[in-house]
Design an enzyme around this catalytic site. Structure first.
Site, PDB file in Angstrom:
ATOM      1  N   MET A 207       0.843  -1.197   0.000  1.00  0.00           N
ATOM      2  CA  MET A 207       0.000   0.000   0.000  1.00  0.00           C
ATOM      3  C   MET A 207       0.879   1.248   0.000  1.00  0.00           C
ATOM      4  O   MET A 207       1.194   1.819   1.040  1.00  0.00           O
ATOM      5  CB  MET A 207      -0.930  -0.017   1.222  1.00  0.00           C
ATOM      6  CG  MET A 207      -1.791  -1.267   1.316  1.00  0.00           C
ATOM      7  SD  MET A 207      -2.977  -1.220   2.675  1.00  0.00           S
ATOM      8  CE  MET A 207      -1.863  -1.195   4.098  1.00  0.00           C
ATOM      9  N   ASP A 208       1.261   1.674  -1.190  1.00  0.00           N
ATOM     10  CA  ASP A 208       2.219   2.772  -1.330  1.00  0.00           C
ATOM     11  C   ASP A 208       1.520   4.017  -1.875  1.00  0.00           C
ATOM     12  O   ASP A 208       0.713   3.921  -2.802  1.00  0.00           O
ATOM     13  CB  ASP A 208       3.340   2.347  -2.278  1.00  0.00           C
ATOM     14  CG  ASP A 208       4.506   3.320  -2.281  1.00  0.00           C
ATOM     15  OD1 ASP A 208       4.621   4.112  -1.324  1.00  0.00           O
ATOM     16  OD2 ASP A 208       5.300   3.286  -3.231  1.00  0.00           O
ATOM     17  N   GLY A 209       1.857   5.169  -1.311  1.00  0.00           N
ATOM     18  CA  GLY A 209       1.385   6.421  -1.897  1.00  0.00           C
ATOM     19  C   GLY A 209       0.490   7.270  -1.018  1.00  0.00           C
ATOM     20  O   GLY A 209      -0.032   8.288  -1.486  1.00  0.00           O
TER      21      GLY A 209
ATOM     22  N   SER B 193       1.353   3.203  -6.836  1.00  0.00           N
ATOM     23  CA  SER B 193       2.229   4.379  -6.980  1.00  0.00           C
ATOM     24  C   SER B 193       3.287   4.223  -8.059  1.00  0.00           C
ATOM     25  O   SER B 193       4.187   5.046  -8.181  1.00  0.00           O
ATOM     26  CB  SER B 193       2.899   4.759  -5.651  1.00  0.00           C
ATOM     27  OG  SER B 193       4.006   3.931  -5.364  1.00  0.00           O
TER      28      SER B 193
END
Length: 276
Positions: A42-44, A221
């Site tokens: 879970m990036d960004g 992302s």
């Protein structure tokens, strides 16, 4: 009152149509293989907040809302295992204010998992927390342990949350556990021969022990790296990268991931069969 009633009926109608649409999509994609295990990096969250002129804390909260939607869609379509990379050991290097907020948010949401109306109870989900939990603030660690104990007997889907986690730390933990086990089995000798430690021994001491390897690893992302996430378990996983930031991930993104997985799934099955 009459206006409020009309608004309520409108929301109910829209919700019913949206639910019906999802069921139609599920019936179509279920013609092909549905992944048993999806893992998400879970990036960004912080970049999302910056792009929208918000504080980083707001980005993390938006990310949690996105997670709840994604989990619902996964369980509705029959994905049995979902793993999310929530907080790396490296993330402790962020500002004390941000770490404090993330710990507060985690504690609040972990405690919310046990509420009667939560999605955990709705789907009978068993919750795991993987990582070096000793690094967490005590109140967060206790909340995580309470959630695992409370859902241990659930027979539905499985949600595994990686916090205070890196894959290197997990591998070191597995090696230490395997060596200790072998030593205890053979106390007559303090030396453990190299060939006495097998891959199965190591895997039995991984945080992920008992959970199948992920079929898909999804990263948002636009970054094309695993960032020290499930390195041992991902050798035959399909890696799918979205340019969207995590709070922007949607139902359409998830469906596209499944369709792309179905395209390459025969190849992945052959690769797994060759390794047996």
């Amino acid at each position: 009152m009459e206006h409020g009633s009309k608004v309520s009926h409108t929301y109910d109608f829209v919700g019913s149509v949206w639910s019906f649409f999802r069921r139609c999509v599920y019936s179509i994609i279920s013609i092909g293989p549905i992944p048993n295990h999806i893992a998400f990096i879970m990036d960004g969250n912080r970049r999302y907040a910056k792009c929208h002129g918000l504080k980083p804390n707001a980005g993390h909260r938006m990310g949690f809302l996105a997670l709840m939607s994604v989990l619902q869609y996964c369980y509705e379509m029959g994905v049995h295992y979902v793993t999310v990379y929530a907080f790396s050991i490296d993330n402790f290097n962020r500002t004390p204010e941000e770490v404090q907020h993330v710990m507060d948010l985690m504690q609040d949401k972990i405690e919310g998992l046990l509420k009667e109306e939560s999605f955990v109870n709705k789907y009978g989900i068993r919750v795991n927390f993987w990582g070096n939990l000793r690094l967490l603030r005590e109140s967060v660690r206790l909340a995580a342990e309470k959630a695992m104990a409370a859902t241990a007997e659930n027979k539905g889907a499985v949600l595994s949350i990686c916090i205070a986690y890196t894959s290197r730390d997990e591998i070191v933990h597995a090696i230490q556990g395997a060596c200790k086990e072998k030593y205890n089995q053979n106390q007559s000798s303090k030396d453990v021969k190299e060939d006495e430690i097998s891959i199965a021994d190591l895997e039995s001491h991984m945080y992920t022990s008992g959970c199948p390897d992920p079929d898909i690893i999804v990263r948002t992302s636009g970054e094309t790296r695993l960032s020290n996430f499930l390195l041992w378990q991902s050798s035959r996983s399909y890696l799918h990268v979205h340019n969207a930031l995590w709070p922007e991930i949607s139902f359409c993104h998830l469906v596209w991931e499944i369709l792309q997985y179905q395209r390459v799934q025969p190849f992945l099955v052959k690769q797994k069969e060759k390794s047996l």
